[in-house]
Design an enzyme around this catalytic site. Structure first.
Site, PDB file in Angstrom:
ATOM      1  N   GLY B 240       1.372  -1.325   0.038  1.00  0.00           N
ATOM      2  CA  GLY B 240       0.120   0.153  -0.412  1.00  0.00           C
ATOM      3  C   GLY B 240       0.534   1.614  -0.054  1.00  0.00           C
ATOM      4  O   GLY B 240       2.024   0.985   0.317  1.00  0.00           O
ATOM      5  N   HIS B 241      -0.309   2.337  -0.758  1.00  0.00           N
ATOM      6  CA  HIS B 241       1.029   3.908  -0.893  1.00  0.00           C
ATOM      7  C   HIS B 241       1.879   3.821   1.087  1.00  0.00           C
ATOM      8  O   HIS B 241       1.044   3.469   1.963  1.00  0.00           O
ATOM      9  CB  HIS B 241       0.356   4.734  -0.946  1.00  0.00           C
ATOM     10  CG  HIS B 241      -1.225   5.027   0.478  1.00  0.00           C
ATOM     11  ND1 HIS B 241      -2.481   6.010  -0.348  1.00  0.00           N
ATOM     12  CD2 HIS B 241      -1.692   4.011   1.098  1.00  0.00           C
ATOM     13  CE1 HIS B 241      -3.382   5.847   0.790  1.00  0.00           C
ATOM     14  NE2 HIS B 241      -3.482   4.622   1.004  1.00  0.00           N
TER      15      HIS B 241
END
Lengths: 351, 351, 351
Positions: B240-241
Site C-alpha cells: 500500500g501507499h
C-alpha cells in the site's frame, strides 16, 4: 518559497472553507507530511497524538481540527484536515488531461465508435461494436473487446482489459492490469469431466466507481455482474460472476467475493476477506479483514472471523484464545481435585 | 555424456570452492534433481533424509554437505549444496542478454531518454520525462509512464507497468504483469460520497530488488512508497501507499501490506499474510503465513495467527484448539459432578 | 417470441436427452434465470426451494429435475438442469471463432512457427523457437516468449504472458493477464544477501485446462511445474515452482500453492487456501476455503482450518469457538466452588 504554483494561505483557507489563524499572505508552495515538510509547505495534523510532530515540523502552516493548539504557528481550522488535503492536492499537482485523439499505433475495429475528444493511446485496441465516449481515456495497451462501452470521462490505465459485453459508466477509473469480463468460474461435473458452463452475461460498472490494479471482475453466466455507483475497489480484488455490489461500498485489497452474492451499499469489506457464494451482506455492514463470510450479514451489522460471526463476539473469542492452553491445564487440575473430593466423600461418580 | 557445454567435475568443484571426492575428469553435462538426473548430470543432496534417493539416482556426481556419505559415488563437499547449485546453474543455462536497441514498434515520448545499450522491445512504451539507463531491458509491452527511471541493468518483463513517478534502481528484476505506481487507496467520506485523495507521491525501488508477477505497489499519497535494497517480493503481493520496506526482506506470495507501514530489514513475511495500516515490523522479524498483523512486531520477533501474537504462544493455542469441543464436554461434566458433591455436602453454592 | 435463433422446445428436449411435458412446438428464444426470464425464454429450476420463483417466472418453459411439479407449465425433465443449461447455452450464444491469420501489428520472431489457420491478433508477440499450432488463438497483446508451444485450438486471452519454456496443450483456455513461466521464488541466503537460484525449468499445461485471469504459475527451478489435464483454475491463483497438479482438479480464486507440492487429481481447493511447500494432497481430497495446509492430506480426505485438520474436527472446533469466553468464566466459577467444597472438607488441595 515563492514560485510557479505558489498560493497564499488566505486563499487556501477560503478554498477549504476553514478559519485562518495567521497571516493570509503567507506563501504556500505545496503540501507535505509533518516529517517531510519544508519552509513553504502546508502540512496537516489529524489528531492530538501528532502534536509533537507538528511542533517539530518545518511546515509554514497547518491544517488542524478545532481545539488542537499549535501556539505561534499559522493554522487553518477545518473539521476534517484530511478532507481539506484531498481538496487542495490537485491545486499543487494538476494532472494534465491527455490530449484527445487516436494514436497511430492503436487498432480500432471498423464498427467501433470513438468520440472525437476521447484519447486512445499507443497500442490500445477497441473491438467490434464497442463505444468510447467523450473525454474517455484509454491508456497505452488497453484492450477493449467486443460490445463494450467506456463512458464519458472514464480513464482506463495501461493494460486494462474489458473482455466483452462490459459497460463502464461515466467518470470511472480503472487502474493498470485489471481484467473485467473474463469468464465466470462455472462448471458442471458430468461424472467424468468438468463441463464448462458458457459465460455469456455482462459486467456493468456504474458511474464514479474506482477499481484498483490487477483486479478481476467476471462476467455473469446470464444477466450481469454489477458494481454500484461510487463504489471503490482496491488492488487484487476478485469479484465472481453474477455478484451485485451496491453504491459507495469500499472493498479493500485482495478480498474475494464468490459468485451470486448481494453486497449492499456503503458496506466496508476489509482486506483479504472471503465471501462465499450466494451470501447477502446488508447495507452499511462492515466485515473485518481476513474474515470468511459464509452466512448473510444483516444491514448495519459487523462481522469478523472465519467463519465470520458478529464482531463483538469474535473479538471476545480472539481475546480469549491465547488463554486456551492454560484453560486445558486448569480443567485437568479441576478434574483431579474433584475426583479427590469425591473419593473423600465415598462417591465414585457413578463410574 | 560429453558435448557443447560439458564441464569437468574438477572445474565445478573449484568454482564452488568445494572438496572433490572422485575423478576430476568426470564429464558433467548439466544439473538435475536426484529423481530426474541421468548419466552425465550433477545432482545435489541437502540432507540425510535424501540419502536413499541419492543412492538410487543415476547422477554421475553429487553436491553434498560434510558427513553425508555416498560410498563409491563422486562427491563435491560443500557447506550448502543449494548455494552451490545456485552458482553452477548459470553455467549450464546461460541466459543471453537481449540485443540492445529500440524495436521499431516501441513508442518513445520525445522527452524520454534511452541509453544506447538498453533494450526496448516490441510495443514497449516510454513516457515523457522518463529515463532508461544503460543495459536496462524493457520486454515487449512494458509501459513506462511519465517521470520514471529504469536503472542500469534492470529487467522489466512483459506487461510490467510503471505508472508515473516510479524510480527503479540498478539490477532490479520485475516479473510480468506487475504494476508499480498505481494510485494508493485513499478516500475521505464527506457524509455522502467517498472523495478521492489525490495520490501524487512516488514509488522508489532500490538496487537489487526482485519483484514477482502481477504484484501491485502503490504510489504514495505524498512522499514515497519504498522497497529497500535487495528485498525479494513474490507473486501477487500488494503493497500500500507510503509503506516503507527495508533491505534484504522476503515477502512471500499473496501477502498484503496496507498503507503507511514500516517493515524492517531481513524481515520474512510468509505467504498470504495481511499487515494492517501504520504497523511497524522490526528488523529480522518473522511472520508466519496467513497471519493478520494488527500490532507492531519487535525486531527479531516472531508473530503468528489472526490476530498475530508471539509465534510460540500462537502455536500452543493452535495445538490446543482441536481439544476445545472435548473441553466443553469436560467442563459440563465437572459442573454436574461439583453440583452433586455440593448437594451431598448440603451446599447449594449460594444459588 | 420467434426470430433468428429461435428453437422449438421439442428440439431442445432432444438435445439434452430430456423428457418433454408440454407442447413440442413452443418457440424458445433464449435462456434466462427465473427472475429475468421473459415470454419466449427457457429457464431452469435446480431444486424445490426455487419452486415459488418458478411459479412466478414469466418463462415459457423450464428445465427441472424429476419430481419437481410445476402444474400447467411446460417442463423438460432432466437429471441435472444446470448441465442441460451448459449444453444449450452455446446454441443461443454462439461464440464466433476469430478469423485465422496474423494481424499486421503482431511481431513474430524469425524462428517462430505459426499454423496457417491459427489467429494471432493485434500486437501479439511470438518469440524465438515458439510454436503456435492449428486453430490456436492469441488475442491482442499476448506475449509468447522463447521456446513455448501453444497447442491446437487453445485460446490465450489479451495480455496473457508465456514467459519462456512454457508448453500449453490442446483446447486450453487462459484468461486475460495471466503469467505462466515467471521465475520461481528461490533464493539462498549467503550470510549477507539473498542469492538468486536461477530458475531454468518449464511449465507444462496439459490438454483441456482452463486458467482464470491474472493467475501466476511459475516455472520450475529444474524440471517442470505441471497442471494436469482438465484441471480448472480460478482467478488470481498462485502456483509455485515445481508443483505438480493432477487431472480434473478445481482450484478456486486467490488460492496459493507454494513450491514442490503434489496436488492429486479431482481435488477441490476452496478459495483463498494456502498450501505450504512440499505438501502432498491426495486424489479426490477437498480443502475448505481460507484453510492453511501444512501437512499432507490423504486421498479422499477433507481438510479445513489454519492449520488445516480433518474437516469434521475443524467444524466442531469452529462451532465451539464462540463459547470459549463463557467457558473461561465457567472454569473460574468451578475453581471457586471446588476450593469452597475443599475448605468445607478440610482439604487444602496439597497447596
Amino acid at each position: 518559497m515563492q514560485g510557479v504554483g505558489t498560493r497564499r494561505l488566505g486563499e487556501l483557507a477560503r478554498l477549504v472553507e476553514g478559519q485562518l489563524e495567521g497571516e493570509p499572505a503567507t506563501p504556500i508552495r505545496g503540501l507535505a507530511s509533518l516529517e517531510q515538510a519544508e519552509t513553504g509547505d502546508l502540512s496537516f495534523v489529524t489528531g492530538p497524538k501528532y502534536r509533537t510532530a507538528a511542533e517539530q515540523s518545518r511546515a509554514s502552516a497547518f491544517l488542524a481540527p478545532p481545539g488542537l493548539e499549535l501556539p505561534g504557528r499559522p493554522v487553518i481550522r477545518v473539521a476534517d484536515p484530511f478532507l481539506a488535503v484531498a481538496r487542495l492536492l490537485p491545486l499543487f499537482h494538476p494532472e494534465p488531461w491527455p490530449a484527445p485523439g487516436v494514436h497511430p499505433t492503436a487498432v480500432l475495429a471498423e464498427s467501433a465508435r470513438v468520440a472525437r475528444d476521447a484519447s486512445v493511446m499507443a497500442c490500445a485496441v477497441v473491438g467490434a461494436g464497442s463505444v468510447v465516449e467523450s473525454r474517455a481515456v484509454l491508456h497505452p495497451h488497453v484492450v477493449v473487446g467486443e460490445r463494450c462501452r467506456v463512458g464519458e470521462g472514464s480513464v482506463l490505465h495501461p493494460h486494462v482489459v474489458l473482455r466483452a459485453d462490459v459497460d463502464v459508466g461515466r467518470r470511472v477509473v480503472i487502474h493498470a492490469g485489471s481484467v473485467l469480463g473474463a469468464d465466470g468460474f462455472g462448471y458442471v461435473f458430468d461424472g467424468t469431466h468438468h463441463q464448462k458452463i458458457p459465460q455469456v452475461g455482462r459486467v456493468v460498472v456504474e458511474d464514479d466507481v474506482e477499481i484498483g490494479a490487477n483486479v478481476t471482475i467476471d462476467r455473469a453466466t446470464l444477466g450481469a455482474t454489477v458494481i454500484g455507483r461510487g463504489t471503490k475497489i482496491d488492488n487484487l480484488v476478485q469479484i465472481g460472476h453474477n455478484t451485485v455490489v451496491g453504491a459507495d461500498t469500499i472493498i479493500v485489497a485482495q478480498t474475494g467475493i464468490a459468485g451470486s452474492c448481494r453486497i449492499g451499499s456503503r458496506v466496508v469489506l476489509g482486506g483479504q476477506v472471503g465471501v462465499a457464494d450466494h451470501v447477502t451482506i446488508g447495507d452499511g455492514a462492515q466485515v473485518g479483514s481476513q474474515s470468511g463470510v459464509h452466512r448473510d450479514v444483516a444491514p448495519g451489522g459487523a462481522a469478523l472471523g472465519t467463519p465470520a460471526i458478529p464482531a463483538a463476539a469474535a473479538r471476545r473469542t480472539m481475546a480469549a484464545l491465547p488463554r486456551l492452553p492454560g484453560l486445558l491445564r486448569a480443567v485437568r487440575t479441576l478434574e483431579r481435585r474433584v475426583a479427590e473430593l469425591a473419593r473423600r466423600l465415598g462417591d465414585d461418580g457413578g463410574r
